[in-house]
Design a protein around this motif. Structure first.
Motif, short mmCIF file in Angstrom:
data_model
loop_
_atom_site.label_atom_id
_atom_site.label_comp_id
_atom_site.label_asym_id
_atom_site.label_seq_id
_atom_site.Cartn_x
_atom_site.Cartn_y
_atom_site.Cartn_z
N LEU A 1 47.44 40.27 41.20
CA LEU A 1 46.76 40.32 39.90
C LEU A 1 47.05 39.06 39.07
O LEU A 1 46.17 38.55 38.38
CB LEU A 1 47.19 41.56 39.12
N ALA A 2 48.28 38.56 39.16
CA ALA A 2 48.63 37.33 38.44
C ALA A 2 47.83 36.14 38.96
O ALA A 2 47.36 35.30 38.19
CB ALA A 2 50.13 37.07 38.56
N TYR A 3 47.65 36.07 40.27
CA TYR A 3 46.85 35.00 40.87
C TYR A 3 45.40 35.08 40.40
O TYR A 3 44.80 34.07 40.03
CB TYR A 3 46.92 35.08 42.40
N ALA A 4 44.85 36.29 40.43
CA ALA A 4 43.45 36.47 40.01
C ALA A 4 43.27 36.12 38.54
O ALA A 4 42.27 35.52 38.16
CB ALA A 4 43.02 37.90 40.28
N GLU A 5 44.23 36.49 37.72
CA GLU A 5 44.14 36.19 36.28
C GLU A 5 44.26 34.69 36.04
O GLU A 5 43.55 34.13 35.20
CB GLU A 5 45.24 36.93 35.54
N LYS A 6 45.14 34.03 36.79
CA LYS A 6 45.36 32.59 36.62
C LYS A 6 44.09 31.79 36.92
O LYS A 6 43.76 30.83 36.23
CB LYS A 6 46.48 32.13 37.53
N TYR A 7 43.35 32.21 37.96
CA TYR A 7 42.15 31.49 38.37
C TYR A 7 40.85 32.12 37.87
O TYR A 7 39.78 31.70 38.28
CB TYR A 7 42.14 31.33 39.89
N GLY A 8 40.94 33.14 37.03
CA GLY A 8 39.76 33.75 36.43
C GLY A 8 38.88 34.50 37.41
O GLY A 8 37.66 34.50 37.29
N ILE A 9 39.49 35.15 38.37
CA ILE A 9 38.74 35.90 39.38
C ILE A 9 38.62 37.35 38.91
O ILE A 9 39.60 37.98 38.57
CB ILE A 9 39.46 35.86 40.74
N GLU A 10 37.41 37.86 38.89
CA GLU A 10 37.17 39.26 38.54
C GLU A 10 37.56 40.12 39.73
O GLU A 10 37.08 39.90 40.85
CB GLU A 10 35.69 39.46 38.21
N VAL A 11 38.48 41.07 39.51
CA VAL A 11 38.99 41.87 40.63
C VAL A 11 38.80 43.36 40.41
O VAL A 11 38.70 43.84 39.29
CB VAL A 11 40.49 41.61 40.89
N HIS A 12 38.74 44.07 41.52
CA HIS A 12 38.74 45.53 41.54
C HIS A 12 39.91 45.93 42.42
O HIS A 12 39.97 45.57 43.60
CB HIS A 12 37.43 46.06 42.13
N VAL A 13 40.86 46.68 41.86
CA VAL A 13 42.05 47.09 42.60
C VAL A 13 41.80 48.46 43.22
O VAL A 13 41.47 49.42 42.54
CB VAL A 13 43.29 47.14 41.69
#
Length: 92
Positions: free
Chosen positions: A62-74
């Motif tokens: 989640l930290a990686y996705a937030e850092k690079y602005g990636i929209e994620v679904h967990v």
């Protein structure tokens, strides 16, 4: 580009617990696959579909996705329930 974060499920042919603790970040396909006119293989021009990133924990992913602005679904990992039974239960 949307992505999903999940834990790899245990394979039915697998008795050990190797590689099931990793959390994976996998990108969603941006375009549909189409058959190659010559060979008939399915393929697309989307190279992000080939990228799968491994992380030690869900928080790292989640930290990686937030850092690079990636929209994620967990996708939460399923609860593992053991069915405890003895050999004698087969003959009841």
């Amino acid at each position: 580009m949307p992505a999903r974060i999940y834990q790899r499920p245990k394979n039915a042919m697998q008795s050990g617990k190797a590689r099931i603790a990793d959390w994976l970040l996998e990108f969603a396909p941006a375009e549909a696959k189409r058959p190659d006119p010559l060979m008939g293989w399915a393929g697309s021009g989307d190279t992000q579909q080939q990228v799968v990133l491994k992380f030690a924990s869900e928080a790292d992913a989640l930290a990686y996705a937030e850092k690079y602005g990636i929209e994620v679904h967990v996708t939460p990992s399923p609860v593992h329930r053991l069915k405890i039974q003895s050999y004698a239960d087969n003959f009841r």
